[in-house]
Design a protein around this motif. Sequence first.
Motif, PDB file in Angstrom:
ATOM      1  N   LEU A 132     -26.305 145.295  48.002  1.00  0.00           N
ATOM      2  CA  LEU A 132     -26.896 143.767  47.550  1.00  0.00           C
ATOM      3  C   LEU A 132     -27.834 143.319  48.855  1.00  0.00           C
ATOM      4  O   LEU A 132     -28.464 142.866  49.139  1.00  0.00           O
ATOM      5  CB  LEU A 132     -25.975 142.658  47.927  1.00  0.00           C
ATOM      6  N   ARG A 133     -27.654 144.585  49.981  1.00  0.00           N
ATOM      7  CA  ARG A 133     -28.543 143.808  51.328  1.00  0.00           C
ATOM      8  C   ARG A 133     -30.162 143.972  51.325  1.00  0.00           C
ATOM      9  O   ARG A 133     -30.172 145.485  50.771  1.00  0.00           O
ATOM     10  CB  ARG A 133     -28.153 144.775  52.392  1.00  0.00           C
ATOM     11  N   PHE A 134     -30.744 143.406  51.808  1.00  0.00           N
ATOM     12  CA  PHE A 134     -32.699 143.310  52.336  1.00  0.00           C
ATOM     13  C   PHE A 134     -33.055 143.423  50.253  1.00  0.00           C
ATOM     14  O   PHE A 134     -33.577 144.959  50.460  1.00  0.00           O
ATOM     15  CB  PHE A 134     -32.942 144.104  52.317  1.00  0.00           C
ATOM     16  N   LYS A 135     -32.796 142.698  49.800  1.00  0.00           N
ATOM     17  CA  LYS A 135     -33.087 142.854  48.117  1.00  0.00           C
ATOM     18  C   LYS A 135     -34.931 141.940  48.350  1.00  0.00           C
ATOM     19  O   LYS A 135     -34.527 141.175  49.671  1.00  0.00           O
ATOM     20  CB  LYS A 135     -32.148 142.513  47.006  1.00  0.00           C
ATOM     21  N   TYR A 136     -35.439 142.341  47.295  1.00  0.00           N
ATOM     22  CA  TYR A 136     -36.335 141.395  47.043  1.00  0.00           C
ATOM     23  C   TYR A 136     -36.357 140.486  46.950  1.00  0.00           C
ATOM     24  O   TYR A 136     -37.173 139.598  47.768  1.00  0.00           O
ATOM     25  CB  TYR A 136     -37.377 141.651  46.323  1.00  0.00           C
ATOM     26  N   SER A 137     -35.438 139.575  46.889  1.00  0.00           N
ATOM     27  CA  SER A 137     -35.845 137.510  46.692  1.00  0.00           C
ATOM     28  C   SER A 137     -34.476 137.112  48.089  1.00  0.00           C
ATOM     29  O   SER A 137     -35.212 136.336  48.727  1.00  0.00           O
ATOM     30  CB  SER A 137     -33.739 137.566  45.871  1.00  0.00           C
TER      31      SER A 137
END
Length: 263
Positions: A68-73
């Motif tokens: 879940l790290r550094f996702k676009y969102s």
Amino acid sequence: MHISNIRKNDFIFKFSNPTLNLLDSNQSTLSIDKWNFLSNLVRCFDENSGYKFVADFIEEQSALPLKLRFKYSSVNPFFTSMMSKVQLVFEKNRDFLLLSQHDRTVLLKNTVEYTATIGGMFILRQSRLLDDFSFSQSAEMIFQPSGMIFIKRVIDQFDSDDTFIKLILTILAFATINYTVYRKNIQINLTNMKVILPIQDMYTELTWQYLVDKYGHLQAVKRFSNLLKCLFSVTKAIVEVHQVQKFTDIINSIIEQTEETNF
């Protein structure tokens, strides 16, 4: 590669302590006044360029599960906030604040593409965020793979002396020649060029004296020469990412925030 092992306190300590060593001022050819001026300039950058914001972002992302790290969102709003905070450095500059509101607005609109972009790339180099595969992937979704190629090329060309880069960014904030302005209806006439030109000369002279004092004449020439090559790469990078709506949105957002807050 993942950067979850970066600790927040280590990050802030590393990037809030400039390469400028004021203890060397005793052996410097710079006057005490110029050393103090240079010290204050570096301190202004370190206090206002968003190091803590980036450190908090890294800490928050590192606390998430790996997938879940550094996702676009998360990365998408990060770029807008990070570049906006870098721009604060130049808006808090004492010489910038002495200018008329009109001239501050003109300089902001004509230089923001360079100052916010180069400043943002400088922060990315400092934080090593692009070394993280997930962050890099999300950045490519924002600026497109071709744009990231140019951005990484510029970062690789940055001088190793952080103080030199901070001085160059300040010079660019007062630049009156524009190369990549794409926005319409921009005022280009400054009301008091006689005030701005001496500021340009002052920062340029200070930068040159700093380099000669620290590295000698030959290395100073080489570093300025490499700087010119780097700035050509910056122009190419800006031209490339201008095809991406997100970059235009970021620049427009910075201008709007600045005008609402300061003008």
